[in-house]
Design an enzyme around this catalytic site. Structure first.
Site, PDB file in Angstrom:
ATOM      1  N   GLU A 261      -7.343  -4.019  18.519  1.00 42.05           N
ATOM      2  CA  GLU A 261      -6.706  -2.898  17.839  1.00 42.05           C
ATOM      3  C   GLU A 261      -7.658  -2.360  16.772  1.00 42.05           C
ATOM      4  O   GLU A 261      -8.189  -3.116  15.968  1.00 42.05           O
ATOM      5  CB  GLU A 261      -5.396  -3.356  17.180  1.00 42.05           C
ATOM      6  CG  GLU A 261      -4.659  -2.238  16.491  1.00 42.05           C
ATOM      7  CD  GLU A 261      -3.306  -2.674  15.918  1.00 42.05           C
ATOM      8  OE1 GLU A 261      -3.260  -3.666  15.173  1.00 42.05           O
ATOM      9  OE2 GLU A 261      -2.301  -1.995  16.219  1.00 42.05           O
TER      10      GLU A 261
ATOM     11  N   CYS B  20       1.535   2.128  15.869  1.00 37.91           N
ATOM     12  CA  CYS B  20       1.536   1.020  16.816  1.00 37.91           C
ATOM     13  C   CYS B  20       1.705   1.537  18.247  1.00 37.91           C
ATOM     14  O   CYS B  20       1.505   0.797  19.195  1.00 37.91           O
ATOM     15  CB  CYS B  20       2.618   0.017  16.482  1.00 37.91           C
ATOM     16  SG  CYS B  20       4.238   0.702  16.709  1.00 37.91           S
TER      17      CYS B  20
ATOM     18  N   ARG C 228       0.815  -1.211   0.000  1.00 34.30           N
ATOM     19  CA  ARG C 228       0.000   0.000   0.000  1.00 34.30           C
ATOM     20  C   ARG C 228       0.851   1.266   0.000  1.00 34.30           C
ATOM     21  O   ARG C 228       0.352   2.336  -0.343  1.00 34.30           O
ATOM     22  CB  ARG C 228      -0.957  -0.028   1.202  1.00 34.30           C
ATOM     23  CG  ARG C 228      -2.035  -1.100   0.985  1.00 34.30           C
ATOM     24  CD  ARG C 228      -2.962  -1.222   2.161  1.00 34.30           C
ATOM     25  NE  ARG C 228      -2.335  -1.922   3.262  1.00 34.30           N
ATOM     26  CZ  ARG C 228      -2.950  -2.207   4.405  1.00 34.30           C
ATOM     27  NH1 ARG C 228      -4.205  -1.829   4.583  1.00 34.30           N
ATOM     28  NH2 ARG C 228      -2.337  -2.857   5.365  1.00 34.30           N
TER      29      ARG C 228
HETATM   30  P1  NAD Z   1      -0.060  -6.004   7.695  1.00 33.89           P
HETATM   31  O1  NAD Z   1       0.191  -7.090   8.669  1.00 33.89           O
HETATM   32  O2  NAD Z   1      -1.307  -6.017   6.896  1.00 33.89           O
HETATM   33  O3  NAD Z   1       1.150  -5.953   6.617  1.00 33.89           O
HETATM   34  C1  NAD Z   1       2.510  -5.979   7.015  1.00 33.89           C
HETATM   35  C2  NAD Z   1       3.328  -6.645   5.901  1.00 33.89           C
HETATM   36  O4  NAD Z   1       2.935  -8.012   5.769  1.00 33.89           O
HETATM   37  C3  NAD Z   1       3.124  -6.001   4.535  1.00 33.89           C
HETATM   38  O5  NAD Z   1       4.376  -5.962   3.875  1.00 33.89           O
HETATM   39  C4  NAD Z   1       2.142  -6.934   3.856  1.00 33.89           C
HETATM   40  O6  NAD Z   1       2.287  -6.945   2.447  1.00 33.89           O
HETATM   41  C5  NAD Z   1       2.486  -8.291   4.443  1.00 33.89           C
HETATM   42  N1  NAD Z   1       1.308  -9.181   4.564  1.00 33.89           N
HETATM   43  C6  NAD Z   1      -0.004  -8.811   4.699  1.00 33.89           C
HETATM   44  N2  NAD Z   1      -0.782  -9.907   4.830  1.00 33.89           N
HETATM   45  C7  NAD Z   1       0.045 -10.969   4.807  1.00 33.89           C
HETATM   46  C8  NAD Z   1      -0.165 -12.397   4.906  1.00 33.89           C
HETATM   47  N3  NAD Z   1      -1.379 -12.906   5.079  1.00 33.89           N
HETATM   48  N4  NAD Z   1       0.916 -13.194   4.864  1.00 33.89           N
HETATM   49  C9  NAD Z   1       2.162 -12.698   4.710  1.00 33.89           C
HETATM   50  N5  NAD Z   1       2.414 -11.359   4.590  1.00 33.89           N
HETATM   51  C10 NAD Z   1       1.378 -10.519   4.630  1.00 33.89           C
HETATM   52  O7  NAD Z   1       0.107  -4.626   8.498  1.00 33.89           O
HETATM   53  P2  NAD Z   1      -0.258  -3.143   8.020  1.00 33.89           P
HETATM   54  O8  NAD Z   1      -1.739  -2.990   7.939  1.00 33.89           O
HETATM   55  O9  NAD Z   1       0.570  -2.774   6.828  1.00 33.89           O
HETATM   56  O10 NAD Z   1       0.317  -2.316   9.261  1.00 33.89           O
HETATM   57  C11 NAD Z   1      -0.428  -2.027  10.410  1.00 33.89           C
HETATM   58  C12 NAD Z   1      -0.131  -3.009  11.538  1.00 33.89           C
HETATM   59  O11 NAD Z   1       1.261  -2.991  11.840  1.00 33.89           O
HETATM   60  C13 NAD Z   1      -0.845  -2.651  12.834  1.00 33.89           C
HETATM   61  O12 NAD Z   1      -1.323  -3.819  13.432  1.00 33.89           O
HETATM   62  C14 NAD Z   1       0.258  -2.024  13.675  1.00 33.89           C
HETATM   63  O13 NAD Z   1       0.063  -2.104  15.076  1.00 33.89           O
HETATM   64  C15 NAD Z   1       1.434  -2.831  13.252  1.00 33.89           C
HETATM   65  N6  NAD Z   1       2.662  -2.112  13.514  1.00 33.89           N
HETATM   66  C16 NAD Z   1       3.423  -2.533  14.560  1.00 33.89           C
HETATM   67  C17 NAD Z   1       4.592  -1.855  14.881  1.00 33.89           C
HETATM   68  C18 NAD Z   1       5.431  -2.276  16.039  1.00 33.89           C
HETATM   69  O14 NAD Z   1       6.515  -1.739  16.184  1.00 33.89           O
HETATM   70  N7  NAD Z   1       4.993  -3.195  16.882  1.00 33.89           N
HETATM   71  C19 NAD Z   1       4.980  -0.747  14.116  1.00 33.89           C
HETATM   72  C20 NAD Z   1       4.170  -0.353  13.046  1.00 33.89           C
HETATM   73  C21 NAD Z   1       3.019  -1.058  12.756  1.00 33.89           C
END
Ligand code: NAD
Length: 477
Positions: A377, A279, A174
Site C-alpha cells: 500500500e 482504502c 492527525r
Molecule cells: P494508522 O494505522 O496510522 O492510525 C489509525 C489509528 O490508530 C489512529 O487513531 C492512530 O492514532 C492509531 N495508532 C497509530 N499507530 C498505532 C500503534 N502503533 N498502536 C496503536 N494505535 C495506533 O492509520 P492512518 O494512517 O491514520 O490511516 C490510513 C490507513 O487506514 C491506511 O492503511 C488505509 O488503508 C486504512 N484505512 C482502511 C479503511 C478500511 O475500511 N479498510 C478505511 C480507511 C482507512
C-alpha cells in the site's frame, strides 16, 4: 449548544461525562493544515487517568441509556443528521461527499427500531413460545484513521449509540478537530452526558482502551500493522473486535471498455481522488491486451491535467497528502519502483505548490507484479500499471495480493464481468465502478489482510456487531 471552541491553534479539549475539559497531558502535538504546513491546533495525548475517566463515564451512562426507548434514541440521530455539516481537509467537493456518506450512516442508525427487531416462533413445544432480542453490549471504543475524519467515526458511534451502547472515541491525532465538531453536534442533538466521550492520543491511548476491563467491544479502522495489533490485543483481552485495515486495490480495463470515457473518469477518481489516501483507492491498473495503448495514452493526458493546490479552490483537482512524512514515503516508493525497472509515464513529483505536502498524480508503467509498488500500500496518488494478456491472468494477479478490499473491472462483456466478480478475492467489487464504496445499509466488506474480525462495519453486520442476541423461551400455563 455546548461548544468546544477549537479555533486559533489552541490545545483541543477532551469530552468526558458531557463536559469539555482541558487534558492534563504534558505531551501534545501540532495539528497541521496539510495545504500550507501551518499549525491549526494542538492535540493533547490524554493521560491514562483521563482514558480511565472516559471509560468510567461511559460505563456509568450505560444503564440509563440502554433504558431509553429505542425510538427516542433514534430521534437523537434524526436531530443529529440535521447538524453534521462541517467539511474538513480534502478537496471541497470530496469533503462534501464524505460528510454526505457519513450522514447516510446516521440515517441508517435512525432506523434502529426496525434494525433491532428479533424473531419469534410461537409453539416451539406445547404451551411454549420463543423469541430473540438484540441487547446492547455496554461500552464500545472506536479508533479511527486520518483519511475520513468525519465519515469513519460516523460509521461507528451513531449505530453503536442508537443500539443502546455508550462510546469512547479516539480519533486520529492527525485529524482530531473534525471529531471534536462531531461530538459537539451530538451533544447539541440531545445525547445525555457520558454516552459519547472523546479522548485524544496515539498508541498509549489506544492500548489503554484495548486493555481496559470496562470496554466490551472495539471498532478500529487504520493501517494493516496497527489493525493486526488491535485485533490480537483486544481479542486476547476478551473483547469483541472488528479491525478494518489497509488495501491494494486493482482496476482491470478490458479492450471493450472503449469509448473509454467512463473507465477513464472512474480510474482517475479511484487512483487520484483524496490524493490516493483512500482504502478503496485503485492503485494498480491492469489494462488487458489491446486496451493498454489507447487507455494509457488518455489516462496520462488526464493525469497531467489534474492541478494540485488549495483544497478549498473549486479549480483544484488534487489536494495535499496528510504530512511531510507521508509525502517522503510516497516519493520513496516511486524512487524504489524506478530502481526496480518501472517506466515513468506521468511524473507528479515536481508539479506541485512549494508549501504544503503535495504530490501530483504519478503513473508507473511496465510494472512487474513482484515489485514493491505492485504489492504494498502506498496511500498516495501513485498508480502502478501491469499490462496483462487476458482477464484470467488479471484475476490471478489480483488474487496474489495479501489484501482483499476492493477490485473493479471495466468492460461491456457480461461474461467477463461475471467471471471477474465470481473469481476475484475482494470483498467490494465494482463493475464499471471505480470506487466500490457500499452504501450505509450494506457492510464495508474487506477480505484477507484488509479486515480482521467477523462482522464488518455498517449495514446489518454493524447492528449485530454492536449487540448481543438473547433467546427467550417462555411457558405461561
Ligand atoms: P494508522 O494505522 O496510522 O492510525 C489509525 C489509528 O490508530 C489512529 O487513531 C492512530 O492514532 C492509531 N495508532 C497509530 N499507530 C498505532 C500503534 N502503533 N498502536 C496503536 N494505535 C495506533 O492509520 P492512518 O494512517 O491514520 O490511516 C490510513 C490507513 O487506514 C491506511 O492503511 C488505509 O488503508 C486504512 N484505512 C482502511 C479503511 C478500511 O475500511 N479498510 C478505511 C480507511 C482507512
Amino acid at each position: 449548544m455546548p461548544e468546544a471552541r477549537t479555533s486559533g491553534g489552541q490545545v483541543l479539549p477532551l469530552l468526558i461525562d458531557g463536559r469539555w475539559r482541558a487534558s492534563a497531558a504534558d505531551h501534545s502535538e501540532p495539528v497541521y493544515d496539510p495545504a500550507s504546513g501551518s499549525e491549526l491546533a494542538r492535540v493533547p495525548f490524554a493521560t491514562a487517568a483521563e482514558i480511565d475517566a472516559a471509560v468510567g463515564a461511559a460505563r456509568r451512562a450505560f444503564p440509563a441509556w440502554r433504558e431509553v426507548p429505542v425510538p427516542d434514541r433514534a430521534q437523537v440521530m434524526f436531530r443529529y443528521k440535521r447538524m453534521v455539516s462541517r467539511e474538513n481537509g480534502k478537496v471541497i467537493a470530496e469533503a462534501r461527499g464524505e460528510v454526505r456518506r457519513g450522514i447516510e450512516v446516521v440515517d441508517f442508525a435512525a432506523g434502529m427500531p426496525t434494525l433491532l427487531m428479533g424473531e419469534t416462533v410461537e409453539g416451539i413445544a406445547r404451551g411454549i413460545d420463543s423469541h430473540t432480542v438484540r441487547v446492547p453490549l455496554g461500552v464500545v471504543a472506536g479508533i479511527t484513521p486520518f483519511n475520513f475524519p468525519a465519515m469513519i467515526p460516523l460509521w461507528m458511534f451513531p449505530l453503536a449509540i442508537a443500539a443502546g451502547n455508550t462510546f469512547v472515541l479516539k480519533p486520529s491525532d492527525r485529524t482530531p478537530m473534525t471529531a471534536v465538531r462531531l461530538a459537539e453536534l451530538l451533544l447539541a442533538a440531545g445525547v445525555p452526558a457520558g454516552v459519547l466521550n472523546l479522548v485524544h492520543g496515539g498508541r498509549e491511548a489506544v492500548d489503554a482502551l484495548l486493555g481496559h476491563p470496562g470496554v466490551q467491544a472495539v471498532s478500529f479502522v487504520g493501517s494493516e500493522p496497527v489493525a493486526r495489533h488491535v485485533y490480537a490485543r483486544a481479542a486476547a483481552a476478551g473483547k469483541r473486535v472488528q479491525a478494518l485495515a489497509g488495501a491494494k486495490n486493482h482496476l482491470v480495463i478490458l479492450p471493450d471498455a472503449a469509448d473509454w470515457d467512463l473507465a477513464l473518469q472512474a480510474v482517475m477518481a479511484s487512483a487520484f481522488g483524496s490524493a490516493g489516501q483512500r482504502c478503496l483507492a485503485g492503485s494498480v491498473a491492469l489494462p488487458v491486451g489491446a486496451a493498454a495503448e489507447p487507455f494509457l495514452e488518455r489516462l496520462a493526458r488526464a493525469a497531467e491535467g489534474l492541478v494540485a493546490g488549495d483544497p478549498l479552490d473549486d479549480a483544484t483537482g488534487i489536494g495535499p497528502v496528510i504530512r511531510q512524512e507521508s509525502k517522503d514515503r510516497i516519493l520513496d516508493a516511486v524512487e524504489r519502483g524506478l530502481k526496480e525497472g518501472a517506466t515513468l509515464l506521468v511524473d507528479g513529483r515536481r508539479r506541485v505548490p512549494e508549501s504544503g505536502y503535495f504530490v501530483a498524480p504519478t503513473i508507473l508503467d511496465r510494472i512487474d507484479p513482484d515489485m514493491a509498488v505492485a504489492r504494498e500500500e502506498i496511500f498516495g496518488p501513485v498508480l502502478a500499471v501491469i499490462r496483462v494478456p487476458t482477464v484470467e491472468e488479471a484475476v490471478a494477479l489480483v488474487n496474489r495480493s495479501k489484501y482483499g478490499n476492493a477490485a473493479s473491472i471495466f468492460t461491456r462483456s457480461g461474461r467477463d464481468a461475471w467471471y471477474f466478480r465470481t473469481r476475484v478475492e475482494a470483498g467490494m467489487v465494482g463493475v464499471n465502478v471505480g470506487v466500490a464504496a457500499p452504501m450505509a445499509f450494506f457492510p464495508f466488506a474487506g477480505w484477507k489482510g484488509s479486515f480482521f474480525g467477523d462482522l464488518h462495519a455498517t449495514g446489518k453486520d454493524a447492528v449485530r456487531f454492536y449487540t448481543e442476541t438473547r433467546v427467550v423461551i417462555e411457558r405461561w400455563e
